[in-house]
Design a protein around this motif. Structure first.
Motif, PDB file in Angstrom:
ATOM      1  N   LEU A  21      -3.880   7.368  -3.888  1.00 10.03           N
ATOM      2  CA  LEU A  21      -2.465   7.040  -3.959  1.00 10.03           C
ATOM      3  C   LEU A  21      -2.262   5.625  -4.503  1.00 10.03           C
ATOM      4  O   LEU A  21      -1.415   5.397  -5.370  1.00 10.03           O
ATOM      5  N   LEU A  22      -3.041   4.673  -4.016  1.00 10.88           N
ATOM      6  CA  LEU A  22      -2.910   3.294  -4.491  1.00 10.88           C
ATOM      7  C   LEU A  22      -3.225   3.193  -5.979  1.00 10.88           C
ATOM      8  O   LEU A  22      -2.554   2.460  -6.710  1.00 10.88           O
ATOM      9  N   THR A  23      -4.215   3.946  -6.434  1.00 13.93           N
ATOM     10  CA  THR A  23      -4.537   3.962  -7.863  1.00 13.93           C
ATOM     11  C   THR A  23      -3.360   4.504  -8.658  1.00 13.93           C
ATOM     12  O   THR A  23      -2.963   3.935  -9.673  1.00 13.93           O
ATOM     13  N   PHE A  46      -9.927   3.254   3.037  1.00 15.79           N
ATOM     14  CA  PHE A  46      -8.925   3.807   2.122  1.00 15.79           C
ATOM     15  C   PHE A  46      -9.470   5.000   1.335  1.00 15.79           C
ATOM     16  O   PHE A  46      -8.763   5.971   1.119  1.00 15.79           O
ATOM     17  N   ASP A  47     -10.736   4.904   0.892  1.00 13.88           N
ATOM     18  CA  ASP A  47     -11.290   5.996   0.079  1.00 13.88           C
ATOM     19  C   ASP A  47     -11.674   7.219   0.901  1.00 13.88           C
ATOM     20  O   ASP A  47     -12.005   8.265   0.346  1.00 13.88           O
ATOM     21  N   GLN A  48     -11.624   7.110   2.217  1.00 11.94           N
ATOM     22  CA  GLN A  48     -11.988   8.223   3.099  1.00 11.94           C
ATOM     23  C   GLN A  48     -10.794   8.731   3.905  1.00 11.94           C
ATOM     24  O   GLN A  48     -10.939   9.699   4.648  1.00 11.94           O
ATOM     25  N   ALA A  49      -9.633   8.066   3.783  1.00  6.13           N
ATOM     26  CA  ALA A  49      -8.459   8.421   4.583  1.00  6.13           C
ATOM     27  C   ALA A  49      -7.626   9.466   3.845  1.00  6.13           C
ATOM     28  O   ALA A  49      -6.922   9.136   2.886  1.00  6.13           O
ATOM     29  N   PRO A  50      -7.697  10.720   4.279  1.00  4.68           N
ATOM     30  CA  PRO A  50      -6.972  11.777   3.577  1.00  4.68           C
ATOM     31  C   PRO A  50      -5.478  11.755   3.881  1.00  4.68           C
ATOM     32  O   PRO A  50      -5.047  11.314   4.948  1.00  4.68           O
ATOM     33  N   LEU A  51      -4.705  12.215   2.913  1.00  7.98           N
ATOM     34  CA  LEU A  51      -3.273  12.388   3.115  1.00  7.98           C
ATOM     35  C   LEU A  51      -3.008  13.857   3.415  1.00  7.98           C
ATOM     36  O   LEU A  51      -3.700  14.737   2.906  1.00  7.98           O
ATOM     37  N   ILE A  59       3.622   1.348   2.758  1.00  4.61           N
ATOM     38  CA  ILE A  59       2.748   0.442   2.023  1.00  4.61           C
ATOM     39  C   ILE A  59       3.450  -0.903   1.922  1.00  4.61           C
ATOM     40  O   ILE A  59       4.576  -0.989   1.440  1.00  4.61           O
ATOM     41  N   VAL A  60       2.789  -1.940   2.425  1.00  2.00           N
ATOM     42  CA  VAL A  60       3.327  -3.295   2.372  1.00  2.00           C
ATOM     43  C   VAL A  60       2.452  -4.100   1.436  1.00  2.00           C
ATOM     44  O   VAL A  60       1.228  -4.126   1.587  1.00  2.00           O
ATOM     45  N   THR A  61       3.079  -4.748   0.462  1.00  2.00           N
ATOM     46  CA  THR A  61       2.362  -5.559  -0.506  1.00  2.00           C
ATOM     47  C   THR A  61       2.432  -7.021  -0.105  1.00  2.00           C
ATOM     48  O   THR A  61       3.501  -7.536   0.217  1.00  2.00           O
ATOM     49  N   PHE A  62       1.270  -7.693  -0.107  1.00  2.00           N
ATOM     50  CA  PHE A  62       1.215  -9.109   0.203  1.00  2.00           C
ATOM     51  C   PHE A  62       1.471  -9.910  -1.057  1.00  2.00           C
ATOM     52  O   PHE A  62       0.894  -9.637  -2.102  1.00  2.00           O
ATOM     53  N   VAL A  63       2.335 -10.890  -0.941  1.00  2.00           N
ATOM     54  CA  VAL A  63       2.666 -11.740  -2.081  1.00  2.00           C
ATOM     55  C   VAL A  63       2.411 -13.191  -1.680  1.00  2.00           C
ATOM     56  O   VAL A  63       2.889 -13.643  -0.643  1.00  2.00           O
ATOM     57  N   GLY A  64       1.637 -13.907  -2.502  1.00  5.95           N
ATOM     58  CA  GLY A  64       1.374 -15.317  -2.228  1.00  5.95           C
ATOM     59  C   GLY A  64       2.460 -16.181  -2.853  1.00  5.95           C
ATOM     60  O   GLY A  64       3.183 -15.771  -3.739  1.00  5.95           O
TER      61      GLY A  64
END
Length: 66
Positions: A21-23, A46-51, A59-64
């Motif tokens: 999903l992130l991809t 993330f690569d093993q967590a099925p939907l 989904i929360v995006t971190f912003v610096g």
């Protein structure tokens, strides 16, 4: 499959994972936090967590900044 991502209905392929999903959303895994049905998903899984059908994904995006 139908899922809800940040409050909006969407579809994902059967068997998709959080990493897939992130991809698809063009999001870098190191810059986000993901919850599925209010449970935090550890970044290293993330690569093993099925939907699944009906999942509520946040989904929360971190912003610096400074």
């Amino acid at each position: 499959m139908r899922v809800t991502i940040n409050g909006k209905e969407d579809t994902v392929d059967r068997g998709a994972t959080v990493a897939d999903l992130l991809t698809r959303l063009d999001l870098a895994p190191v810059r986000v936090a993901v919850e599925i049905n209010e449970d935090l998903v550890p970044r290293k899984t993330f690569d093993q967590a099925p939907l699944h059908e009906g999942d509520r994904i946040e989904i929360v995006t971190f912003v610096g900044g400074g």
